[in-house]
Design a protein around this motif. Sequence first.
Motif, PDB file in Angstrom:
ATOM      1  N   HIS A  39       0.866  -1.182   0.000  1.00 53.05           N
ATOM      2  CA  HIS A  39       0.000   0.000   0.000  1.00 53.05           C
ATOM      3  C   HIS A  39       0.901   1.230   0.000  1.00 53.05           C
ATOM      4  N   THR A  40       0.467   2.271  -0.697  1.00 52.84           N
ATOM      5  CA  THR A  40       1.186   3.535  -0.653  1.00 52.84           C
ATOM      6  C   THR A  40       0.210   4.676  -0.888  1.00 52.84           C
ATOM      7  N   ASP A  41       0.421   5.759  -0.171  1.00 50.72           N
ATOM      8  CA  ASP A  41      -0.311   7.000  -0.409  1.00 50.72           C
ATOM      9  C   ASP A  41       0.560   8.149   0.090  1.00 50.72           C
ATOM     10  N   ASP A  42       0.013   9.344   0.139  1.00 47.23           N
ATOM     11  CA  ASP A  42       0.802  10.506   0.557  1.00 47.23           C
ATOM     12  C   ASP A  42       1.306  10.399   1.996  1.00 47.23           C
ATOM     13  N   ASN A  43       0.613   9.611   2.818  1.00 47.23           N
ATOM     14  CA  ASN A  43       0.963   9.526   4.235  1.00 47.23           C
ATOM     15  C   ASN A  43       1.809   8.321   4.610  1.00 47.23           C
ATOM     16  N   LEU A  44       1.440   7.134   4.107  1.00 45.08           N
ATOM     17  CA  LEU A  44       2.040   5.899   4.596  1.00 45.08           C
ATOM     18  C   LEU A  44       2.440   4.947   3.478  1.00 45.08           C
ATOM     19  N   VAL A  45       3.433   4.122   3.782  1.00 44.79           N
ATOM     20  CA  VAL A  45       3.827   3.008   2.925  1.00 44.79           C
ATOM     21  C   VAL A  45       3.733   1.745   3.775  1.00 44.79           C
ATOM     22  N   ILE A  46       3.140   0.696   3.215  1.00 45.57           N
ATOM     23  CA  ILE A  46       3.118  -0.614   3.872  1.00 45.57           C
ATOM     24  C   ILE A  46       3.906  -1.561   2.986  1.00 45.57           C
ATOM     25  N   MET A  47       4.853  -2.284   3.593  1.00 44.55           N
ATOM     26  CA  MET A  47       5.683  -3.226   2.837  1.00 44.55           C
ATOM     27  C   MET A  47       5.651  -4.615   3.472  1.00 44.55           C
ATOM     28  N   ARG A  48       5.783  -5.615   2.630  1.00 44.85           N
ATOM     29  CA  ARG A  48       6.002  -6.999   3.038  1.00 44.85           C
ATOM     30  C   ARG A  48       7.500  -7.209   2.909  1.00 44.85           C
ATOM     31  N   MET A  49       8.184  -7.482   4.039  1.00 44.86           N
ATOM     32  CA  MET A  49       9.647  -7.475   4.071  1.00 44.86           C
ATOM     33  C   MET A  49      10.251  -8.878   3.928  1.00 44.86           C
ATOM     34  N   TYR A  50      11.432  -8.903   3.296  1.00 44.98           N
ATOM     35  CA  TYR A  50      12.177 -10.141   3.106  1.00 44.98           C
ATOM     36  C   TYR A  50      13.648  -9.923   3.424  1.00 44.98           C
ATOM     37  N   SER A  51      14.285 -10.995   3.902  1.00 45.04           N
ATOM     38  CA  SER A  51      15.724 -10.950   4.174  1.00 45.04           C
ATOM     39  C   SER A  51      16.490 -11.157   2.867  1.00 45.04           C
ATOM     40  N   ASP A  53      18.119 -13.627   2.210  1.00 46.00           N
ATOM     41  CA  ASP A  53      17.966 -15.037   1.871  1.00 46.00           C
ATOM     42  C   ASP A  53      16.557 -15.372   1.377  1.00 46.00           C
ATOM     43  N   GLY A  54      15.722 -14.357   1.211  1.00 48.02           N
ATOM     44  CA  GLY A  54      14.366 -14.579   0.714  1.00 48.02           C
ATOM     45  C   GLY A  54      13.389 -15.019   1.779  1.00 48.02           C
ATOM     46  N   ASP A  55      13.769 -14.917   3.063  1.00 48.62           N
ATOM     47  CA  ASP A  55      12.877 -15.320   4.155  1.00 48.62           C
ATOM     48  C   ASP A  55      11.923 -14.189   4.510  1.00 48.62           C
ATOM     49  N   TYR A  56      10.671 -14.546   4.750  1.00 45.08           N
ATOM     50  CA  TYR A  56       9.649 -13.573   5.144  1.00 45.08           C
ATOM     51  C   TYR A  56      10.008 -12.986   6.503  1.00 45.08           C
ATOM     52  N   GLU A  57      10.008 -11.647   6.596  1.00 46.06           N
ATOM     53  CA  GLU A  57      10.358 -10.982   7.848  1.00 46.06           C
ATOM     54  C   GLU A  57       9.214 -10.138   8.401  1.00 46.06           C
ATOM     55  N   GLY A  58       7.992 -10.376   7.927  1.00 39.87           N
ATOM     56  CA  GLY A  58       6.857  -9.627   8.432  1.00 39.87           C
ATOM     57  C   GLY A  58       6.550  -8.425   7.568  1.00 39.87           C
ATOM     58  N   MET A  59       5.707  -7.554   8.107  1.00 38.41           N
ATOM     59  CA  MET A  59       5.295  -6.367   7.378  1.00 38.41           C
ATOM     60  C   MET A  59       5.644  -5.128   8.187  1.00 38.41           C
ATOM     61  N   THR A  60       5.711  -3.997   7.503  1.00 39.46           N
ATOM     62  CA  THR A  60       6.036  -2.750   8.176  1.00 39.46           C
ATOM     63  C   THR A  60       5.242  -1.612   7.564  1.00 39.46           C
ATOM     64  N   VAL A  61       5.011  -0.603   8.367  1.00 36.28           N
ATOM     65  CA  VAL A  61       4.354   0.617   7.904  1.00 36.28           C
ATOM     66  C   VAL A  61       5.152   1.801   8.447  1.00 36.28           C
ATOM     67  N   PHE A  62       5.325   2.805   7.595  1.00 32.69           N
ATOM     68  CA  PHE A  62       6.083   3.995   7.983  1.00 32.69           C
ATOM     69  C   PHE A  62       5.628   5.173   7.131  1.00 32.69           C
TER      70      PHE A  62
END
Length: 182
Positions: A39-51, A53-62
């Motif tokens: 997700h992205t807009d003028d206020n926030l970005v939400i990302m699905r994060m990976y290491s 090594d391609g391992d799932y590391e959760g999600m983040t918003v900033f």
Amino acid sequence: VKGNQMIVAELQKLKEDKTLISIERSGVSDDELTGFVLHTDDNLVIMRMYSDDGDYEGMTVFPTSQITEVFWGNRTHLAIHHLIEDLKSWDELTIDSVGLGDVVEELCSRYEAVGLMENGDEDRFDVAKYVGQDEEWLKLECYGTKKTLSKLTKLVKLDSISRVEFDTPYIRKIMKLHGTNL
């Protein structure tokens, strides 16, 4: 918010193309965030994060305003993309809230707890549940590491939070441990 037009438009295109990207936030943290934009807009970005090594590391918003650089398409990104095993198993994620405090409240209604990163040192963070807020402060119930397993209640100034992580393997494990009688 005309200053964000290019970054939001580009992030939107990268999201639609499911392009693996890295984001730098120079004034906030030295660590790059690598993953997919959900997700992205003028206020926030939400990302699905990976290491790496391609391992799932959760999600983040900033906040979108933190971004100082976005890059993609090099061999490292291609290698990580090939190592990711869960590419087809996730959907777009939207957050209705705008302010970071409201985002924390909304995420805590969907997930057991979140990780709150502090400006300047994102290695130190609180695994927490939302309790309440006003315009400047957030009240949290925090969960200690596996070493302490202690809980405490804390007030945190909203503008000291740089980003929020959620659905990470670490947070899930900490909450599982807190659910035991250790």
